[in-house]
Scaffold this active site. Structure first.
Site, mmCIF file in Angstrom:
data_model
loop_
_atom_site.group_PDB
_atom_site.id
_atom_site.type_symbol
_atom_site.label_atom_id
_atom_site.label_comp_id
_atom_site.label_asym_id
_atom_site.label_seq_id
_atom_site.Cartn_x
_atom_site.Cartn_y
_atom_site.Cartn_z
ATOM 1 N N ARG A 37 -75.626 -69.347 13.188
ATOM 2 C CA ARG A 37 -76.519 -67.969 13.619
ATOM 3 C C ARG A 37 -77.712 -68.686 13.938
ATOM 4 O O ARG A 37 -78.197 -67.853 15.517
ATOM 5 C CB ARG A 37 -75.708 -67.221 12.253
ATOM 6 C CG ARG A 37 -75.209 -67.215 12.411
ATOM 7 C CD ARG A 37 -75.201 -65.234 10.959
ATOM 8 N NE ARG A 37 -73.386 -65.658 9.816
ATOM 9 C CZ ARG A 37 -73.154 -64.722 9.478
ATOM 10 N NH1 ARG A 37 -74.557 -63.904 8.764
ATOM 11 N NH2 ARG A 37 -72.410 -64.155 9.040
ATOM 12 N N HIS A 83 -66.130 -64.490 19.426
ATOM 13 C CA HIS A 83 -67.096 -64.526 18.361
ATOM 14 C C HIS A 83 -65.906 -63.495 17.015
ATOM 15 O O HIS A 83 -67.029 -62.255 17.133
ATOM 16 C CB HIS A 83 -67.891 -63.944 19.045
ATOM 17 C CG HIS A 83 -69.044 -64.076 18.593
ATOM 18 N ND1 HIS A 83 -70.254 -64.539 17.804
ATOM 19 C CD2 HIS A 83 -70.225 -62.297 17.755
ATOM 20 C CE1 HIS A 83 -71.317 -64.831 17.272
ATOM 21 N NE2 HIS A 83 -71.352 -63.364 17.402
ATOM 22 N N TYR A 127 -71.618 -48.054 29.563
ATOM 23 C CA TYR A 127 -72.101 -47.086 30.435
ATOM 24 C C TYR A 127 -72.583 -48.606 31.494
ATOM 25 O O TYR A 127 -73.146 -48.590 32.599
ATOM 26 C CB TYR A 127 -73.062 -46.165 30.098
ATOM 27 C CG TYR A 127 -72.711 -44.788 29.331
ATOM 28 C CD1 TYR A 127 -71.766 -43.988 29.525
ATOM 29 C CD2 TYR A 127 -72.817 -44.753 28.537
ATOM 30 C CE1 TYR A 127 -71.628 -43.434 29.421
ATOM 31 C CE2 TYR A 127 -73.034 -43.679 27.333
ATOM 32 C CZ TYR A 127 -72.091 -42.731 27.531
ATOM 33 O OH TYR A 127 -71.408 -41.821 27.374
#
Length: 733
Positions: A37, A83, A127
């Site tokens: 991470r 992921h 969008y």
């Protein structure tokens, strides 16, 4: 009723100490956080989530020439295939890769609203659209040619790359930041042209020092520009050790507005500072009177940044104003450098500039060798097939006869011409049109070209010198594609101590500090002639009226033994009721205000506790830098007053009074102090300092002040029991 029997010994129950179990599991969690991470890989500069996003987009063929796809589609592919985490975290990482104010070299070409430097968030992923940039293509160039290792994905349904080929040093070019368990990383972005030039120096002279590399890479190059004022020595030390920091300032210029006036225009922001928040912070400085040289700030930005700062008057020098704002606001920030990365073995390490560049070059050499070996295998396979075709052309009639007449032409071809099974299959699958004379010439040309390529590849893989030369040529080609002028200016270190403090520019005006009984504080201009005319909130009244100047520091003593410091220029106007003192200092709810003084440099203060202990403290030591104040007395504070005399008078709860010389008290900065007056029970109720030449005064029950002509009858040594005071004596103030 069902009876549940425990599992047999050695089953699911593990008998071990809780401390051992917790330690082992937390260590596993910490390692997972560090490697999966927070820390980037030194070779390609990526954390797993960024690497998976780019590889998924590569698999979707979202190259720069293709049409963009919805980000929701990309996020879905990444989450479903590579992921297994939340879509929000994946989209946030994707958005950052597309922001030109966050990435020095954006790796995602975003179409739509991807946020801005004001701090506005990106639009929802349904969008926005995205595709790869040319920089991303360079990072993945050769990924389909066995240049890097792959590992199974989380569900074993596919494979993902452990690292990308990385055509340029992305770790330093785009930087990285992250926090793990017990460690963190913070790497600023740099100019890729300078990094590649530094790589060339290492290729020419592997023993080059960090100082020589720093001549080529003088410092970070932030996407938002700005001016780095840390100084060459500090940056060199950070590059040498991998730890340090760099001070980054906004870029500004003076704009003449006529008639001797001017404004300051900020054109570049410090990295990762949101413009809207900065404007609000500057406006708060004006409202709170913390920036006496600043009159106004307004944002006139369009596509370019234009932050207008207006000075208080035309006599204020622009450099002085900006230096004060650099101290007070995020117009100057310090970007930490902590180059903590995962090396080629996956081990966390803090690397310097040279170590990072060398790790990148070593990775590029491995990529080059693996790509060359992959190409050698394919060239050899193609040459093997072409050799079979050459045999066909040399024995064309016989081959045609075998194909037409023999029942098992494949076996006969193998036996007759010594062909391999692969060559025989290829010959039998060849079309008749490829047996034309012109095709024979084409095959011969291809054969010779492949032989030359094979010889070159074999020479390359066997010669480290040729490998490094090839890597240098590839980096030169990359530099031409990604060349970009430096945005951040590297300036000399600025010594801010050479500039006068902000307080030096506060106008000195007489005021009266008004602190009410309930803790509301304000400042009235000049002297308050008639305190009865002051207005307070209902149920409140006057507590302290202290004459002071706007340049003074105010000392506020609390019953818990702490002394707080407030700038008199920061007080609210005397026209209203003021503001609560507890909003300005971290005063405990149970603590009461004991004293309010205007600081006098060099003066001394008497500190006394209700238990009957005290000492004399230098007033300069009472000043506190933090809102939490300074702990001065270990105990319940009764009084804090200035020592303006040579004698001290005390009165206890038993009404006994003692007078002694002030010189008997020790001078100390903080503590419990020494005994002032001895009591069998109870403690101290009041204390005062007076000059022996004039004698003390006390206040009777009616509030009238009385002289004390025979005070010497009560004179004794400190820590004595004293004697009963005059009739009616209860307090001195």
């Amino acid at each position: 009723m069902t009876v549940h029997t425990p599992p047999p010994e050695g089953g699911r129950i593990i008998d071990e100490p809780l401390e051992t179990a917790l330690s082992r599991r937390y260590l596993a969690y910490a390692l997972s956080t560090i490697t999966n991470r927070a820390l980037p890989d030194v070779r390609d500069g990526f954390k797993p989530v960024h690497r998976r996003i780019l590889y998924a987009m590569h698999q979707m063929r979202l190259n720069p020439q293709a049409a963009a796809r919805k980000c929701a589609k990309v996020v879905g592919e990444v989450m479903g295939g590579y992921h297994p985490h939340g879509d929000a975290s994946i989209y946030d990482a994707l958005v950052r890769l597309a922001q030109d104010f966050a990435q020095r070299y954006p790796l995602v070409d975003g179409q739509g609203n991807f946020g801005n430097i004001d701090g506005d968030n990106a639009a929802a992923m349904r969008y926005t659209e995205c595709k790869l940039t040319a920089a991303s293509v360079l990072l993945m160039d050769g990924i389909d040619q066995a240049t890097v290792d792959f590992r199974p994905t989380y569900d074993d349904q596919d494979e993902e790359p452990i690292v990308l080929p990385a055509g340029f040093p992305n770790l330093l070019a785009n930087g990285s930041s992250g926090i793990a368990v017990g460690m963190a990383t913070s790497i600023p972005p740099h100019n890729v042209g300078e990094l590649i030039d530094a790589c060339h120096l290492l290729l020419e002279r592997p023993d080059a020092t960090t100082a020589e590399l720093a001549e080529i890479v003088p410092g970070p190059d932030f996407p938002t520009g700005g001016v780095a004022v840390e100084g060459h020595a500090a940056i060199l030390d950070a590059y040498e050790t991998g730890r340090g920091g760099v001070r980054l300032r906004a870029r500004w210029e003076v704009e003449d507005t006529g008639r001797g006036t001017y404004v300051i225009v900020v054109t570049e922001m410090p990295y990762q500072i949101q413009k809207n928040n900065l404007v609000k912070a500057l406006a708060d400085l004006i409202e709170q009177k913390k920036a006496p040289l600043l009159a106004d700030v307004r944002d006139e930005s369009a596509e370019d940044i234009r932050l207008v700062i207006e000075p208080k008057s035309r006599t204020v020098e622009a450099e002085v104003l900006m230096e004060s704002l650099f101290r007070l606001s995020d117009l100057e920030v310090r970007f930490p450098i902590n180059m903590n990365v995962l090396d080629a073995t996956g081990t966390p390490r803090v690397m310097g500039l040279k170590a990072c560049l060398q790790a990148f070059l070593d990775h590029r050499r491995e990529v080059l060798n693996r790509r060359s070996q992959w190409r050698i295998e394919r060239v050899e396979k193609r040459l093997h097939l072409l050799e079979g075709l050459r045999i066909v052309f040399l024995n064309l009639d016989e081959v045609i006869r075998i194909v037409r007449e023999e029942e098992q032409p494949k076996a006969v071809l193998i036996a007759r011409f010594g062909l391999s099974e692969v060559q025989a299959d290829f010959i039998l699958d060849t079309r008749l049109r490829q047996l034309a004379r012109i095709e024979e010439m084409t095959i011969e040309t291809e054969f010779r070209a492949l032989m030359e390529e094979l010889a070159a590849l074999q020479a390359l893989t066997s010669s480290p010198a040729k490998q490094w030369k090839k890597i240098g040529q590839e980096l030169t080609a990359v530099r031409k594609v990604m060349v970009s002028p430096r945005r951040t200016t590297i300036a000399e270190a600025v010594d801010s101590s050479a500039f006068a403090p902000v307080e030096a520019f506060i106008p000195r005006e007489a005021i009266t500090v008004i602190l009410s009984e309930r803790g509301w504080i304000r400042a009235a201009r000049g002297k308050v002639e008639d305190p009865s005319e002051l207005k307070f909130k209902e149920g409140d009244g006057p507590g302290w009226l202290v004459p002071a100047y706007t340049t003074d520091k105010l000392l506020v003593a609390a019953s818990d033994g702490r002394v707080f410091t407030i700038g008199a220029d920061k007080l609210a106007s005397g026209r209203g009721h003021g503001e609560p003192l507890r909003l300005m200092i971290e005063l405990d709810d149970k603590a009461e205000i004991i004293a309010l003084l205007a600081h006098q440099p060099g003066a001394r203060l008497l500190v006394a506790s209700r238990a009957g202990y005290g000492f004399i403290a230098p007033e300069d030591d009472m000043l506190a830098q933090k809102r939490g104040g300074k702990q001065v007395l270990n105990g319940d504070l009764l009084a804090l007053m200035r020592v303006n005399g040579d004698h001290i008078v005390t009165i206890g709860e038993n009404l006994k009074t003692l007078i002694f010389k002030a010189e008997e008290l020790p001078e100390m900065g903080r503590g419990k102090g020494v005994k002032l007056q001895a009591f069998k029970q109870g403690g101290l109720t009041d204390i005062a300092v007076f000059d022996g030449a004039h004698g003390p005064e006390w206040v009777d029950g009616g509030g009238r002040r009385r002289n004390w002509p025979d005070w010497k009858d009560w004179l004794g040594k400190r820590a004595g029991a004293g004697r009963m005071g005059p009739r009616g004596l209860r307090k001195f103030r």
